[in-house]
Design a protein around this motif. Structure first.
Motif: not given
Length: 124
Positions: A39-43, A1-8, A66-68, A17-28
């Motif tokens: 809420c969002c993701g980086v591909t 699974m590749g994604y744009d590391q700089a954007t991530a 565009r449509p995801m 600064g926000r509480r309750g934030v988690a990251e998960k590898r999913m949706v490519g």
């Protein structure tokens, strides 16, 4: 699974600064969850933003949106935003906030439901 590391990394800074934030590898790519709700993701090709089914068509009218799709199938309530639309930190922040705004209308995610509050102290 590749994604744009700089954007991530830019998204991480926005959410830092926000509480309750988690990251998960999913949706490519890498997805960002707030309070257990995606809420969002980086591909590799852009920013995935959860806007909800009611806003999706309106948001798709914007430039560089565009449509995801994942696995050849459209993801209802999600759009993919091309990097040109979030070149500035202000633009990226606005897109991430749009995802947070929609996600906050949803019931708590699985992780939040599993552990809704800290355990009671023992021995009292």
């Amino acid at each position: 699974m590749g994604y744009d590391q700089a954007t991530a990394e830019r998204v991480r800074r926005i959410l830092s600064g926000r509480r309750g934030v988690a990251e998960k590898r999913m949706v490519g790519g890498i997805s960002f969850l707030v309070d257990g709700r995606m809420c969002c993701g980086v591909t590799s090709s852009g920013l995935m933003v959860r806007v909800g089914p009611d806003e999706r068509e309106r948001v798709l009218a914007r430039r560089h949106v565009r449509p995801m799709a994942f696995g050849g199938r459209p993801l209802a309530g999600f759009v993919e935003v091309a990097p040109r639309a979030y070149r500035t930190d202000a633009a990226l922040t606005a897109w991430v906030q749009r995802g947070i705004d929609f996600a906050s209308t949803l019931p708590p995610g699985k992780a939040a439901r599993r552990n809704p509050r800290p355990p009671a102290p023992r021995g009292l």
